[in-house]
Design a protein around this motif. Structure first.
Motif, PDB file in Angstrom:
ATOM      1  N   HIS A 243       0.828  -1.211   0.000  1.00 30.80           N
ATOM      2  CA  HIS A 243       0.000   0.000   0.000  1.00 30.80           C
ATOM      3  C   HIS A 243       0.861   1.259   0.000  1.00 30.80           C
ATOM      4  CE1 HIS A 243      -3.840  -2.051   0.352  1.00 30.80           C
ATOM      5  NE2 HIS A 243      -3.292  -2.843   1.256  1.00 30.80           N
ATOM      6  N   ALA A 244       2.018   1.187   0.630  1.00 34.41           N
ATOM      7  CA  ALA A 244       2.909   2.351   0.626  1.00 34.41           C
ATOM      8  C   ALA A 244       3.448   2.629  -0.761  1.00 34.41           C
ATOM      9  CB  ALA A 244       4.068   2.123   1.587  1.00 34.41           C
ATOM     10  N   GLN A 245       3.511   1.581  -1.615  1.00 33.85           N
ATOM     11  CA  GLN A 245       3.949   1.759  -2.989  1.00 33.85           C
ATOM     12  C   GLN A 245       2.881   2.428  -3.850  1.00 33.85           C
ATOM     13  OE1 GLN A 245       6.875  -2.166  -2.970  1.00 33.85           O
ATOM     14  NE2 GLN A 245       4.882  -2.288  -3.913  1.00 33.85           N
ATOM     15  N   GLY A 246       1.696   2.586  -3.268  1.00 31.68           N
ATOM     16  CA  GLY A 246       0.659   3.350  -3.953  1.00 31.68           C
ATOM     17  C   GLY A 246      -0.225   2.556  -4.888  1.00 31.68           C
ATOM     18  N   PHE A 247      -0.190   1.208  -4.798  1.00 28.63           N
ATOM     19  CA  PHE A 247      -1.031   0.417  -5.680  1.00 28.63           C
ATOM     20  C   PHE A 247      -2.509   0.584  -5.332  1.00 28.63           C
ATOM     21  CE2 PHE A 247       2.992  -2.037  -5.852  1.00 28.63           C
ATOM     22  CZ  PHE A 247       3.249  -1.807  -7.189  1.00 28.63           C
ATOM     23  N   THR A 248      -2.816   0.499  -4.050  1.00 31.15           N
ATOM     24  CA  THR A 248      -4.193   0.699  -3.582  1.00 31.15           C
ATOM     25  C   THR A 248      -4.126   1.377  -2.232  1.00 31.15           C
ATOM     26  OG1 THR A 248      -4.193  -1.484  -2.552  1.00 31.15           O
ATOM     27  CG2 THR A 248      -5.121  -1.322  -4.777  1.00 31.15           C
ATOM     28  N   PRO A 249      -5.113   2.182  -1.874  1.00 27.20           N
ATOM     29  CA  PRO A 249      -5.108   2.785  -0.540  1.00 27.20           C
ATOM     30  C   PRO A 249      -5.285   1.727   0.530  1.00 27.20           C
ATOM     31  CG  PRO A 249      -7.181   3.208  -1.649  1.00 27.20           C
ATOM     32  CD  PRO A 249      -6.287   2.587  -2.673  1.00 27.20           C
ATOM     33  N   LEU A 250      -4.645   1.947   1.671  1.00 30.21           N
ATOM     34  CA  LEU A 250      -4.735   0.975   2.752  1.00 30.21           C
ATOM     35  C   LEU A 250      -6.146   0.902   3.313  1.00 30.21           C
ATOM     36  CD1 LEU A 250      -3.070  -0.970   4.406  1.00 30.21           C
ATOM     37  CD2 LEU A 250      -2.581   0.866   6.005  1.00 30.21           C
ATOM     38  N   MET A 251      -6.849   2.015   3.252  1.00 35.71           N
ATOM     39  CA  MET A 251      -8.242   2.034   3.672  1.00 35.71           C
ATOM     40  C   MET A 251      -9.021   2.834   2.637  1.00 35.71           C
ATOM     41  SD  MET A 251      -8.038   2.567   7.795  1.00 35.71           S
ATOM     42  CE  MET A 251      -7.347   1.304   8.847  1.00 35.71           C
ATOM     43  N   GLU A 252     -10.265   3.050   2.883  1.00 36.74           N
ATOM     44  CA  GLU A 252     -11.081   3.823   1.954  1.00 36.74           C
ATOM     45  C   GLU A 252     -10.783   5.308   2.058  1.00 36.74           C
ATOM     46  OE1 GLU A 252     -12.971   2.569  -0.372  1.00 36.74           O
ATOM     47  OE2 GLU A 252     -12.416   0.563   0.317  1.00 36.74           O
ATOM     48  N   TRP A 253      -9.969   5.667   3.059  1.00 34.89           N
ATOM     49  CA  TRP A 253      -9.627   7.073   3.222  1.00 34.89           C
ATOM     50  C   TRP A 253      -8.670   7.496   2.117  1.00 34.89           C
ATOM     51  CZ3 TRP A 253      -8.115   5.783   8.886  1.00 34.89           C
ATOM     52  CH2 TRP A 253      -9.287   5.440   9.567  1.00 34.89           C
ATOM     53  N   PRO A 254      -8.622   8.770   1.780  1.00 36.56           N
ATOM     54  CA  PRO A 254      -7.783   9.213   0.657  1.00 36.56           C
ATOM     55  C   PRO A 254      -6.320   9.414   1.028  1.00 36.56           C
ATOM     56  CG  PRO A 254      -8.965  11.069   1.570  1.00 36.56           C
ATOM     57  CD  PRO A 254      -9.454   9.858   2.327  1.00 36.56           C
ATOM     58  N   PHE A 255      -5.803   8.610   1.956  1.00 35.55           N
ATOM     59  CA  PHE A 255      -4.392   8.724   2.292  1.00 35.55           C
ATOM     60  C   PHE A 255      -3.883   7.368   2.756  1.00 35.55           C
ATOM     61  CE2 PHE A 255      -6.754   9.794   6.120  1.00 35.55           C
ATOM     62  CZ  PHE A 255      -6.177   8.976   7.061  1.00 35.55           C
ATOM     63  N   VAL A 256      -2.589   7.219   2.720  1.00 39.70           N
ATOM     64  CA  VAL A 256      -1.942   6.015   3.222  1.00 39.70           C
ATOM     65  C   VAL A 256      -1.413   6.324   4.611  1.00 39.70           C
ATOM     66  CG1 VAL A 256      -0.040   4.404   2.859  1.00 39.70           C
ATOM     67  CG2 VAL A 256      -1.313   5.298   0.905  1.00 39.70           C
ATOM     68  N   ILE A 257      -1.579   5.393   5.517  1.00 42.61           N
ATOM     69  CA  ILE A 257      -1.137   5.617   6.893  1.00 42.61           C
ATOM     70  C   ILE A 257       0.339   5.978   6.915  1.00 42.61           C
ATOM     71  CG2 ILE A 257      -0.674   4.439   9.080  1.00 42.61           C
ATOM     72  CD1 ILE A 257      -3.248   2.991   8.771  1.00 42.61           C
ATOM     73  N   GLU A 258       0.659   7.036   7.623  1.00 48.02           N
ATOM     74  CA  GLU A 258       2.042   7.490   7.713  1.00 48.02           C
ATOM     75  C   GLU A 258       2.921   6.418   8.366  1.00 48.02           C
ATOM     76  OE1 GLU A 258       3.413  10.216   6.575  1.00 48.02           O
ATOM     77  OE2 GLU A 258       1.527  10.948   5.738  1.00 48.02           O
ATOM     78  N   GLY A 259       4.119   6.301   7.859  1.00 46.62           N
ATOM     79  CA  GLY A 259       5.084   5.392   8.471  1.00 46.62           C
ATOM     80  C   GLY A 259       5.039   3.979   7.959  1.00 46.62           C
ATOM     81  N   THR A 260       4.240   3.703   6.884  1.00 39.78           N
ATOM     82  CA  THR A 260       4.123   2.334   6.409  1.00 39.78           C
ATOM     83  C   THR A 260       5.383   1.836   5.714  1.00 39.78           C
ATOM     84  OG1 THR A 260       2.992   3.192   4.438  1.00 39.78           O
ATOM     85  CG2 THR A 260       1.625   2.325   6.204  1.00 39.78           C
ATOM     86  N   LYS A 261       6.374   2.702   5.515  1.00 37.53           N
ATOM     87  CA  LYS A 261       7.650   2.257   4.958  1.00 37.53           C
ATOM     88  C   LYS A 261       8.748   2.285   6.010  1.00 37.53           C
ATOM     89  CE  LYS A 261       9.076   3.532   0.986  1.00 37.53           C
ATOM     90  NZ  LYS A 261       9.548   4.394  -0.097  1.00 37.53           N
ATOM     91  N   SER A 262       8.378   2.567   7.237  1.00 33.43           N
ATOM     92  CA  SER A 262       9.359   2.628   8.323  1.00 33.43           C
ATOM     93  C   SER A 262       9.498   1.256   8.979  1.00 33.43           C
ATOM     94  CB  SER A 262       8.926   3.666   9.355  1.00 33.43           C
ATOM     95  OG  SER A 262       9.756   3.611  10.492  1.00 33.43           O
ATOM     96  N   MET A 263      10.702   0.730   9.026  1.00 35.05           N
ATOM     97  CA  MET A 263      10.916  -0.596   9.610  1.00 35.05           C
ATOM     98  C   MET A 263      10.435  -0.710  11.059  1.00 35.05           C
ATOM     99  SD  MET A 263      14.504  -2.063   8.120  1.00 35.05           S
ATOM    100  CE  MET A 263      14.647  -2.508   6.376  1.00 35.05           C
ATOM    101  N   PRO A 264      10.738   0.265  11.935  1.00 41.59           N
ATOM    102  CA  PRO A 264      10.249   0.125  13.310  1.00 41.59           C
ATOM    103  C   PRO A 264       8.732  -0.012  13.399  1.00 41.59           C
ATOM    104  CG  PRO A 264      11.956   1.802  13.217  1.00 41.59           C
ATOM    105  CD  PRO A 264      11.645   1.426  11.807  1.00 41.59           C
ATOM    106  N   VAL A 265       7.995   0.729  12.562  1.00 40.05           N
ATOM    107  CA  VAL A 265       6.530   0.625  12.550  1.00 40.05           C
ATOM    108  C   VAL A 265       6.105  -0.765  12.094  1.00 40.05           C
ATOM    109  CG1 VAL A 265       4.415   1.505  11.492  1.00 40.05           C
ATOM    110  CG2 VAL A 265       6.209   3.097  12.194  1.00 40.05           C
ATOM    111  N   ILE A 266       6.745  -1.253  11.039  1.00 48.46           N
ATOM    112  CA  ILE A 266       6.417  -2.576  10.501  1.00 48.46           C
ATOM    113  C   ILE A 266       6.770  -3.666  11.502  1.00 48.46           C
ATOM    114  CG2 ILE A 266       7.076  -4.246   8.714  1.00 48.46           C
ATOM    115  CD1 ILE A 266       7.297  -1.817   6.812  1.00 48.46           C
ATOM    116  N   TRP A 267       7.930  -3.526  12.161  1.00 52.80           N
ATOM    117  CA  TRP A 267       8.317  -4.515  13.170  1.00 52.80           C
ATOM    118  C   TRP A 267       7.293  -4.566  14.296  1.00 52.80           C
ATOM    119  CZ3 TRP A 267      14.055  -2.587  13.757  1.00 52.80           C
ATOM    120  CH2 TRP A 267      14.761  -2.912  12.588  1.00 52.80           C
TER     121      TRP A 267
END
Length: 327
Positions: free
Chosen positions: A78-102
């Motif tokens: 979703h961070a790559q912009g293929f589809t939004p993570l939710m129906e909201w018009p933005f992608v959740i901040e930090g989805t490319k940050s390793m600590p957030v993903i961990w």
């Protein structure tokens, strides 16, 4: 200083020096191999808490590895912009940050381990093994049918996630990050086994009736250990997905669960550095023997048979000699 301590120190020193040598000699593939070994060691270290201390023989630990991998893959997708993570018009901040993903991988894997543990720990022995295996197969076939994220073909991740202050695309820096996490987990495991919880968990494995006699619940102790184990294995799954920049249903397969268990048995069940020794040996055999024949698992099977029959403490116990007898 014991032979086991010296062996552990030599193993850790090797993990530090081999990638540096590979960097100096321009051998990036060797760094990738070392990174794979470290990540597999991390997954096995997670299982070693449940198996080595708690005596829980799980054939479903690939579930947590796969959950961690897919948590990373879905956020990156979703961070790559293929589809939004939710129906909201933005992608959740930090989805490319390793600590957030961990953090997400650890939390989701721990929750899955809690649910699976609550159901599986109602049984023991072969029944526990079969229930964990059944959960693994359920998640495997669910991932195959999940067409939104690649289904049977898996899902490619075109960019590696970020870590503050590091260039994660540089193999040596990503390796250093993975090695640091492994050291943190090993330190945590060492403190855990010496803590009252670890001592109680070991007693729950050996004499649960006596533990109940002093007012402790063996099932609750094993459940906590199972959750911790699943969380660490989930973290390893997220790192593995970042390494390969690809996730697929094979991360959930029972064969991979067996592979993680082989790493623990090969290195030494219950030994602090057993998962590390097992993972390094496995990756080395895979690389060397795999280049000679596609049936290299035959030789791995013979080595594992020898370890089970003649070195019950695994490679670490074999090096330690009589010091292995306390296991």
């Amino acid at each position: 200083m014991s032979r086991e301590t010296l062996f552990n120190a030599a193993l850790l020193l090797g993990l530090l020096l081999v990638p540096i040598w590979a960097l100096l000699t321009d051998e990036p593939f060797t760094i990738t191999l070392a990174t794979r070994a470290v990540i597999l060691a991390l997954a096995a270290a997670g299982l070693n808490i449940a198996l080595g201390i708690g005596g829980l023989v799980s054939l479903g630990h690939a579930v947590f590895f796969g959950i961690g991998g897919y948590a990373m893959g879905i956020l990156a997708h979703h961070a790559q912009g293929f589809t939004p993570l939710m129906e909201w018009p933005f992608v959740i901040e930090g989805t490319k940050s390793m600590p957030v993903i961990w953090l997400l991988a650890i939390v989701v894997s721990a929750l899955a381990a809690l649910v699976i543990g609550l159901l599986s720990l109602r049984t023991t022995g072969a029944y526990f093994i079969m229930i964990t295996l059944a959960f693994g197969q359920m998640f495997y076939y669910f991932a195959i049918s999940w067409s939104a994220y690649g289904g049977e073909d898996g899902m490619s991740i075109y960019v590696r996630n970020d870590f503050p202050g590091l260039n994660t695309l540089a193999p040596i820096q990503f390796y250093g990050l993975c090695l640091a996490l492994l050291v943190v987990v090993l330190v945590f495991s060492a403190r855990l086994r010496r803590a009252p919880f670890g001592l109680s968990l070991n007693a729950a494995r050996q004499v649960p009736a006596r533990l109940e006699a002093v007012g402790l619940d063996p099932m609750r102790l094993k459940l906590v250990a199972f959750v911790i184990s699943g969380a660490i294995t989930g973290l390893a799954g997220a790192l593995f997905a970042d390494l390969n920049r690809f996730v697929s249903p094979t991360m959930f397969s029972w064969q991979f669960s067996g592979e993680i268990m082989v790493l623990v048995i090969l290195g030494g069940v219950g030994r602090l550095f057993g998962p590390v020794a097992g993972a390094v040996t496995f990756v080395a055999l895979e690389h060397v023997l795999g280049g000679l024949t596609e049936f290299w698992h035959i030789y791995l099977g013979l080595i594992l048979l020898g370890v089970v029959l003649f070195a019950r403490g695994g490679i670490t116990g074999l090096i330690a000699g009589r010091e292995a007898s306390h296991d």
